[in-house]
Design a protein around this motif. Structure first.
Motif, PDB file in Angstrom:
ATOM      1  N   UNK A  13       0.822  -1.204   0.000  1.00  0.00           N
ATOM      2  CA  UNK A  13       0.000   0.000   0.000  1.00  0.00           C
ATOM      3  C   UNK A  13       0.860   1.260   0.000  1.00  0.00           C
TER       4      UNK A  13
ATOM      5  N   UNK B  81       6.027  -1.382   1.713  1.00  0.00           N
ATOM      6  CA  UNK B  81       5.461  -1.811   2.999  1.00  0.00           C
ATOM      7  C   UNK B  81       4.110  -2.450   2.732  1.00  0.00           C
ATOM      8  N   UNK B  82       3.953  -3.637   3.271  1.00  0.00           N
ATOM      9  CA  UNK B  82       2.692  -4.344   3.080  1.00  0.00           C
ATOM     10  C   UNK B  82       1.606  -3.710   3.930  1.00  0.00           C
ATOM     11  N   UNK B  83       0.386  -3.890   3.498  1.00  0.00           N
ATOM     12  CA  UNK B  83      -0.739  -3.314   4.222  1.00  0.00           C
ATOM     13  C   UNK B  83      -0.905  -3.959   5.589  1.00  0.00           C
TER      14      UNK B  83
ATOM     15  N   UNK C 261       1.626  -5.352   7.485  1.00  0.00           N
ATOM     16  CA  UNK C 261       2.816  -5.389   8.321  1.00  0.00           C
ATOM     17  C   UNK C 261       3.444  -4.008   8.428  1.00  0.00           C
ATOM     18  N   UNK C 262       3.951  -3.718   9.594  1.00  0.00           N
ATOM     19  CA  UNK C 262       4.624  -2.442   9.797  1.00  0.00           C
ATOM     20  C   UNK C 262       6.122  -2.642   9.590  1.00  0.00           C
ATOM     21  N   UNK C 263       6.481  -3.104   8.401  1.00  0.00           N
ATOM     22  CA  UNK C 263       7.886  -3.365   8.106  1.00  0.00           C
ATOM     23  C   UNK C 263       8.115  -3.081   6.632  1.00  0.00           C
ATOM     24  N   UNK C 264       9.272  -2.506   6.345  1.00  0.00           N
ATOM     25  CA  UNK C 264       9.610  -2.189   4.969  1.00  0.00           C
ATOM     26  C   UNK C 264      10.560  -3.223   4.396  1.00  0.00           C
TER      27      UNK C 264
ATOM     28  N   UNK D  63      13.184  -3.861   1.094  1.00  0.00           N
ATOM     29  CA  UNK D  63      13.932  -3.034   0.165  1.00  0.00           C
ATOM     30  C   UNK D  63      14.232  -3.755  -1.137  1.00  0.00           C
ATOM     31  N   UNK D  64      14.220  -2.983  -2.216  1.00  0.00           N
ATOM     32  CA  UNK D  64      14.646  -3.500  -3.500  1.00  0.00           C
ATOM     33  C   UNK D  64      16.159  -3.475  -3.605  1.00  0.00           C
TER      34      UNK D  64
END
Lengths: 115, 114
Positions: free
Chosen positions: A31, A97-99, A101-104, A106-107
């Motif tokens: 999101x 960041x997934x809708x 989960x509060x975690x990013x 990285x590419x």
């Protein structure tokens, strides 16, 4: 785990041209996506935050007309560097960041070299 | 101002040596703390994170970090490094709110001699 891909991994372009970088979340819906810039031997600097379906929020000092961000779907965000100049040469990293989960995540980054 | 300071820019160690990378942060309010690793040619990966609870956090590959609130520190440790630990390590801080931004330190380049 959650995987984020970027394309291309590196690009060389002439001054004045535009370059588009894609960021995809491969196995989850993102999101929110973030675009960072990393200069050699320096930290990641957040350029902008984009939420799916809405305009990106740019950090202070980042030109929104130069760095166009589109987050048209839950798995894809694009960064277009318009009229690139040598000073835009850098390492661009996206994060998603997934809708749920509060975690990013990285590419792998895209190295842009403007001649 | 919100910031993260990593004390060492470049660390060189021999295999089997012990490692400690310093990280201090400045941030108002409750924080989440992270260590990320970037191996040569690869993307950033989460090494470990602290959200709450036990201030001694264990991560992947034998790494651990200790959150010392009074010192605003979150140092990364490993008792015995390996050549494969050669990488760049980033400390990062984030507020508790979902929309708070991650703030990264400048990174520490770790080079392990075989």
């Amino acid at each position: 785990g959650a995987v984020v891909s970027q394309h291309p991994s590196w690009v060389i372009c002439k001054s004045g041209t535009s370059v588009k970088i894609e960021c995809r979340s491969l196995d989850f819906q993102a999101t929110t996506m973030f675009w960072y810039r990393q200069f050699p031997k320096q930290s990641l600097m957040l350029m902008a935050t984009s939420n799916e379906g809405s305009k990106a929020t740019y950090e202070q000092g980042v030109e929104k007309d130069k760095f166009l961000i589109n987050h048209a779907s839950l798995t894809l965000s694009t960064l277009t560097v318009t009229s690139a100049h040598p000073e835009d040469s850098s390492f661009y990293i996206c994060s998603a960041r997934a809708s749920y989960r509060n975690e990013q995540f990285f590419g792998p980054g895209t190295r842009l070299t403007v001649l | 101002a919100q910031s993260v300071s990593q004390h060492n820019h470049h660390v060189i160690l021999s295999e089997a040596a012990s490692l400690e990378l310093g990280c201090n942060y400045s941030y108002g309010g409750t924080v989440n703390l992270f260590w990320y690793v970037q191996y040569p040619g690869q993307h950033l990966q989460l090494l470990l994170k602290y959200f709450s609870g036990d201030p001694l956090v264990k991560g992947i590959k034998g790494f651990e970090a200790e959150f010392i609130k009074s010192k605003f520190s979150f140092n990364l440790r490993k008792p015995s490094v390996q050549w494969s630990d050669t990488a760049e390590y980033f400390c990062a801080v984030k507020g508790w709110n979902r929309d708070d931004k991650i703030i990264f330190g400048k990174g520490t380049r770790l080079h392990i001699l075989p």
